[in-house]
Write a protein that holds these residues in place. Structure first.
Motif, PDB file in Angstrom:
ATOM      1  N   GLY A  55       0.787  -1.230   0.000  1.00 24.71           N
ATOM      2  CA  GLY A  55       0.000   0.000   0.000  1.00 24.71           C
ATOM      3  C   GLY A  55       0.813   1.270   0.000  1.00 24.71           C
ATOM      4  O   GLY A  55       0.265   2.363   0.108  1.00 24.71           O
ATOM      5  N   VAL A  57       2.986   4.176  -1.705  1.00 21.56           N
ATOM      6  CA  VAL A  57       3.229   4.838  -2.986  1.00 21.56           C
ATOM      7  C   VAL A  57       4.735   5.066  -3.072  1.00 21.56           C
ATOM      8  O   VAL A  57       5.327   5.643  -2.154  1.00 21.56           O
ATOM      9  CB  VAL A  57       2.456   6.167  -3.091  1.00 21.56           C
ATOM     10  CG1 VAL A  57       2.854   6.926  -4.343  1.00 21.56           C
ATOM     11  CG2 VAL A  57       0.956   5.909  -3.071  1.00 21.56           C
ATOM     12  N   LEU A  83      -1.168  11.622  -4.193  1.00 17.53           N
ATOM     13  CA  LEU A  83      -1.733  10.295  -4.409  1.00 17.53           C
ATOM     14  C   LEU A  83      -1.713   9.498  -3.114  1.00 17.53           C
ATOM     15  O   LEU A  83      -2.720   8.895  -2.722  1.00 17.53           O
ATOM     16  CB  LEU A  83      -0.955   9.551  -5.498  1.00 17.53           C
ATOM     17  CG  LEU A  83      -1.356   8.095  -5.717  1.00 17.53           C
ATOM     18  CD1 LEU A  83      -2.814   7.993  -6.165  1.00 17.53           C
ATOM     19  CD2 LEU A  83      -0.428   7.439  -6.722  1.00 17.53           C
ATOM     20  N   SER A  86      -4.298  10.518  -0.616  1.00 18.38           N
ATOM     21  CA  SER A  86      -5.683  10.203  -0.988  1.00 18.38           C
ATOM     22  C   SER A  86      -6.062   8.760  -0.661  1.00 18.38           C
ATOM     23  O   SER A  86      -7.212   8.375  -0.836  1.00 18.38           O
ATOM     24  CB  SER A  86      -5.902  10.459  -2.487  1.00 18.38           C
ATOM     25  OG  SER A  86      -5.285   9.444  -3.276  1.00 18.38           O
ATOM     26  N   ARG A  87      -5.101   7.989  -0.178  1.00 23.96           N
ATOM     27  CA  ARG A  87      -5.322   6.566   0.095  1.00 23.96           C
ATOM     28  C   ARG A  87      -5.150   6.286   1.581  1.00 23.96           C
ATOM     29  O   ARG A  87      -4.519   7.064   2.287  1.00 23.96           O
ATOM     30  CB  ARG A  87      -4.311   5.743  -0.710  1.00 23.96           C
ATOM     31  CG  ARG A  87      -4.413   6.001  -2.205  1.00 23.96           C
ATOM     32  CD  ARG A  87      -3.232   5.491  -2.966  1.00 23.96           C
ATOM     33  NE  ARG A  87      -2.925   4.110  -2.624  1.00 23.96           N
ATOM     34  CZ  ARG A  87      -2.145   3.322  -3.326  1.00 23.96           C
ATOM     35  NH1 ARG A  87      -1.570   3.781  -4.406  1.00 23.96           N
ATOM     36  NH2 ARG A  87      -1.900   2.088  -2.958  1.00 23.96           N
ATOM     37  N   PRO A  88      -5.672   5.142   2.024  1.00 23.01           N
ATOM     38  CA  PRO A  88      -5.418   4.776   3.432  1.00 23.01           C
ATOM     39  C   PRO A  88      -3.916   4.609   3.687  1.00 23.01           C
ATOM     40  O   PRO A  88      -3.189   4.122   2.815  1.00 23.01           O
ATOM     41  CB  PRO A  88      -6.134   3.430   3.589  1.00 23.01           C
ATOM     42  CG  PRO A  88      -7.133   3.377   2.475  1.00 23.01           C
ATOM     43  CD  PRO A  88      -6.528   4.182   1.353  1.00 23.01           C
ATOM     44  N   THR A  89      -3.469   5.026   4.856  1.00 25.76           N
ATOM     45  CA  THR A  89      -2.069   4.868   5.225  1.00 25.76           C
ATOM     46  C   THR A  89      -1.776   3.397   5.474  1.00 25.76           C
ATOM     47  O   THR A  89      -2.535   2.731   6.172  1.00 25.76           O
ATOM     48  CB  THR A  89      -1.754   5.703   6.497  1.00 25.76           C
ATOM     49  OG1 THR A  89      -2.098   7.050   6.241  1.00 25.76           O
ATOM     50  CG2 THR A  89      -0.283   5.604   6.857  1.00 25.76           C
TER      51      THR A  89
END
Length: 98
Positions: A55, A57, A83, A86-89
């Motif tokens: 997960g 980036v 990016l 914008s996503r779960p850590t």
């Protein structure tokens, strides 16, 4: 940015040691120098694939771009940061370098 931290899976198994890691969003920065990454070796590619699968980036650059295109590198890092934000850590164990 944490420099050269150790990232581990939640079970403690080693994942990677990126050159930089922004733990609040899960962004890794790899500075792919020819000294340490002369070619895309299997272990480098596998580690990068595992890191992305966890997960994270991953932004990667060659050091010469920091000298020849610094504004572009910063622009790319900002885009990667956005990016990642914008996503779960990712749920990882992050061990900072002492």
């Amino acid at each position: 940015m944490l420099w050269n931290p150790t990232l581990c899976w939640p079970n403690g198994r080693f994942l990677a040691t990126p050159d930089g890691y922004q733990p609040d969003v899960g962004l890794a920065w790899e500075n792919d120098s020819m000294e340490f990454h002369p070619v895309e070796e299997d272990d480098t590619a596998r580690r990068r694939a595992d890191t992305v699968a966890a997960g994270v980036v991953v932004a990667h650059h060659r050091p010469r771009r920091l000298k020849t295109e610094p504004a572009r590198v910063i622009e790319e890092l900002r885009a990667h940061y956005e990016l990642a934000a914008s996503r779960p850590t990712p749920h990882l164990i992050v061990v900072p370098t002492a």
